[in-house]
Enzyme design. Structure first.
Site, PDB file in Angstrom:
ATOM      1  N   HIS A  84      -4.974  -9.877   2.956  1.00 22.28           N
ATOM      2  CA  HIS A  84      -6.237  -9.286   2.531  1.00 22.28           C
ATOM      3  C   HIS A  84      -6.225  -8.869   1.068  1.00 22.28           C
ATOM      4  CE1 HIS A  84      -6.587  -7.995   7.016  1.00 22.28           C
ATOM      5  NE2 HIS A  84      -6.782  -9.286   6.848  1.00 22.28           N
TER       6      HIS A  84
ATOM      7  N   LYS B  97      -1.804  -1.071  -3.699  1.00 21.08           N
ATOM      8  CA  LYS B  97      -1.403  -0.466  -2.417  1.00 21.08           C
ATOM      9  C   LYS B  97       0.062  -0.054  -2.472  1.00 21.08           C
ATOM     10  CE  LYS B  97      -4.716  -3.463  -0.155  1.00 21.08           C
ATOM     11  NZ  LYS B  97      -4.915  -4.772   0.481  1.00 21.08           N
TER      12      LYS B  97
ATOM     13  N   GLU C 165      10.340  13.004  -0.446  1.00 18.07           N
ATOM     14  CA  GLU C 165       9.035  12.919  -1.085  1.00 18.07           C
ATOM     15  C   GLU C 165       8.532  11.474  -0.935  1.00 18.07           C
ATOM     16  OE1 GLU C 165       9.045  14.247  -5.144  1.00 18.07           O
ATOM     17  OE2 GLU C 165       9.941  16.199  -4.656  1.00 18.07           O
TER      18      GLU C 165
ATOM     19  N   TYR D 160      -0.506   3.540   4.099  1.00 21.49           N
ATOM     20  CA  TYR D 160      -0.580   3.114   2.708  1.00 21.49           C
ATOM     21  C   TYR D 160      -1.679   3.835   1.947  1.00 21.49           C
ATOM     22  CZ  TYR D 160      -3.934  -0.321   4.661  1.00 21.49           C
ATOM     23  OH  TYR D 160      -4.960  -0.941   5.329  1.00 21.49           O
TER      24      TYR D 160
ATOM     25  N   HIS E 262      -2.355  -8.958   0.387  1.00 15.99           N
ATOM     26  CA  HIS E 262      -1.308  -8.203   1.102  1.00 15.99           C
ATOM     27  C   HIS E 262      -1.449  -8.413   2.598  1.00 15.99           C
ATOM     28  CE1 HIS E 262      -0.008  -4.461   3.212  1.00 15.99           C
ATOM     29  NE2 HIS E 262       1.109  -4.835   2.615  1.00 15.99           N
TER      30      HIS E 262
ATOM     31  N   GLU F 133     -14.263  -7.689   0.510  1.00 17.59           N
ATOM     32  CA  GLU F 133     -13.051  -8.107   1.216  1.00 17.59           C
ATOM     33  C   GLU F 133     -12.958  -9.622   1.311  1.00 17.59           C
ATOM     34  OE1 GLU F 133     -13.097  -6.227   5.140  1.00 17.59           O
ATOM     35  OE2 GLU F 133     -11.275  -5.191   4.599  1.00 17.59           O
TER      36      GLU F 133
ATOM     37  N   ASP G  17      -8.888 -12.676  10.419  1.00 11.90           N
ATOM     38  CA  ASP G  17      -7.638 -13.266   9.913  1.00 11.90           C
ATOM     39  C   ASP G  17      -7.429 -14.676  10.443  1.00 11.90           C
ATOM     40  OD1 ASP G  17      -5.742 -10.140   9.772  1.00 11.90           O
ATOM     41  OD2 ASP G  17      -7.417 -10.942   8.606  1.00 11.90           O
TER      42      ASP G  17
HETATM   43  C1  LIG Z   1      -9.338  -1.642   5.549  1.00 15.79           C
HETATM   44  C2  LIG Z   1     -10.330  -0.683   6.137  1.00 15.79           C
HETATM   45  C3  LIG Z   1     -10.928  -0.938   7.360  1.00 15.79           C
HETATM   46  N1  LIG Z   1     -11.826  -0.048   7.875  1.00 15.79           N
HETATM   47  C4  LIG Z   1     -12.408  -0.330   9.197  1.00 15.79           C
HETATM   48  C5  LIG Z   1     -13.088  -1.671   9.323  1.00 15.79           C
HETATM   49  C6  LIG Z   1     -12.827  -2.066  10.749  1.00 15.79           C
HETATM   50  O1  LIG Z   1     -13.846  -1.532  11.587  1.00 15.79           O
HETATM   51  C7  LIG Z   1     -11.507  -1.393  11.086  1.00 15.79           C
HETATM   52  C8  LIG Z   1     -10.337  -2.342  11.047  1.00 15.79           C
HETATM   53  O2  LIG Z   1     -10.400  -3.034   9.811  1.00 15.79           O
HETATM   54  P1  LIG Z   1      -9.498  -4.305   9.567  1.00 15.79           P
HETATM   55  O3  LIG Z   1      -9.472  -5.158  10.805  1.00 15.79           O
HETATM   56  O4  LIG Z   1      -9.957  -4.946   8.268  1.00 15.79           O
HETATM   57  O5  LIG Z   1      -8.076  -3.646   9.358  1.00 15.79           O
HETATM   58  P2  LIG Z   1      -6.752  -4.406   8.853  1.00 15.79           P
HETATM   59  O6  LIG Z   1      -6.708  -5.792   9.409  1.00 15.79           O
HETATM   60  O7  LIG Z   1      -5.638  -3.492   9.112  1.00 15.79           O
HETATM   61  O8  LIG Z   1      -6.998  -4.511   7.295  1.00 15.79           O
HETATM   62  C9  LIG Z   1      -6.027  -4.080   6.370  1.00 15.79           C
HETATM   63  O9  LIG Z   1      -4.980  -4.976   6.508  1.00 15.79           O
HETATM   64  C10 LIG Z   1      -4.156  -5.280   5.414  1.00 15.79           C
HETATM   65  C11 LIG Z   1      -2.738  -5.027   5.807  1.00 15.79           C
HETATM   66  C12 LIG Z   1      -4.489  -4.702   4.120  1.00 15.79           C
HETATM   67  O10 LIG Z   1      -3.694  -4.753   3.181  1.00 15.79           O
HETATM   68  C13 LIG Z   1      -5.797  -4.089   3.894  1.00 15.79           C
HETATM   69  O11 LIG Z   1      -5.619  -2.784   3.429  1.00 15.79           O
HETATM   70  C14 LIG Z   1      -6.711  -4.055   5.033  1.00 15.79           C
HETATM   71  O12 LIG Z   1      -7.543  -5.192   4.909  1.00 15.79           O
HETATM   72  O13 LIG Z   1     -11.324  -0.363  10.107  1.00 15.79           O
HETATM   73  C15 LIG Z   1     -12.165   1.121   7.227  1.00 15.79           C
HETATM   74  O14 LIG Z   1     -12.979   1.911   7.716  1.00 15.79           O
HETATM   75  N2  LIG Z   1     -11.592   1.382   6.018  1.00 15.79           N
HETATM   76  C16 LIG Z   1     -10.677   0.538   5.436  1.00 15.79           C
HETATM   77  O15 LIG Z   1     -10.151   0.837   4.342  1.00 15.79           O
END
Ligand SMILES: Cc1cn([C@H]2C[C@H](O)[C@@H](COP(=O)(O)OP(=O)(O)O[C@H]3O[C@H](C)C(=O)[C@H](O)[C@H]3O)O2)c(=O)[nH]c1=O
Length: 185
Positions: free
Chosen positions: A66, A75, A30, A135, A122, A146, A172
């Site tokens: 983030h 999360k 689970e 997650y 995170h 954000e 980032d």
């Molecule tokens: C977070 C998120 C992103 N998006 C879209 C926005 C961008 O077009 C694409 C990639 O987004 P991003 O580059 O922000 O993805 P990560 O770098 O993996 O961001 C995550 O990375 C770290 C590990 C975290 O803890 C957060 O949950 C989150 O910020 O997905 C969405 O449509 N929905 C969402 O919930």
């Protein structure tokens, strides 16, 4: 009991090890159980997740650090392929562990999960050839809220298990130092 929960150096961040049932076919466990999570992780308070996310990253990728300054997201994170070093940073100014970090190796192999409550930044770094990261979040994504903390902020001092410079998104690469960042009360 379907999981063991262990504390970390930051009181509210927990590591969860699900009970895995293996047999000649493979395994079953689970990956989330609302009742057990409430009882064993969150002091009896139910936690409702509203969004499931899934990302894949190549070796050396670092996503983070983030958080959402409003609509803060709790999360529950896990890895279903490969391995990552997962990190939570306490951004609650009133917390005795403000600015401190905890990290754990999460992998398809160990099936460990980390509970990162609202109030934390995170991120993770991929230590395998590639990693698939799943997650659950307690609030919806809100781009306008954000924020990003610099993965290598010396004031936080995360010991990332990465040799070279990580592969980072544009966002980032522009993470703020903790001293300049918006944080929680
Ligand atoms: C977070 C998120 C992103 N998006 C879209 C926005 C961008 O077009 C694409 C990639 O987004 P991003 O580059 O922000 O993805 P990560 O770098 O993996 O961001 C995550 O990375 C770290 C590990 C975290 O803890 C957060 O949950 C989150 O910020 O997905 C969405 O449509 N929905 C969402 O919930």
């Amino acid at each position: 009991m379907i999981m063991q929960v262990t504390a970390t150096a930051i009181a509210d961040v927990k590591i969860i090890k699900p009970d895995v049932f293996g047999d000649e076919r493979g395994f079953f466990f689970e990956s989330f159980n609302r009742r057990q999570f409430a009882a064993l992780v969150n002091g009896g308070q139910a936690v409702d997740f509203v969004q499931d996310n899934h990302s894949r990253s190549a070796e050396g990728v670092l996503r983070g650090l983030h958080y959402q300054i409003r609509q803060a997201q709790g999360k529950l994170v896990r890895v279903i392929a490969g391995e990552v070093f997962d990190v939570a940073v306490d951004l609650r100014r009133s917390s005795p562990t403000f600015g401190q970090w905890v990290g754990a190796i999460l992998s398809a192999e160990n099936k460990l999960q980390m509970w990162v409550p609202p109030g934390f930044a995170h991120g993770f770094a991929v230590t395998s050839e590639s990693a698939e990261f799943l997650y659950k979040t307690t609030d919806y994504w809100a781009k306008e809220h954000e924020r990003c903390i610099a993965w290598n902020d010396p004031a936080i001092g995360i010991q990332w298990p990465l040799g070279l410079e990580p592969v980072l998104s544009e966002k980032d690469r522009g993470g703020r130092l903790l001293k300049d960042a918006e944080v929680y009360a």
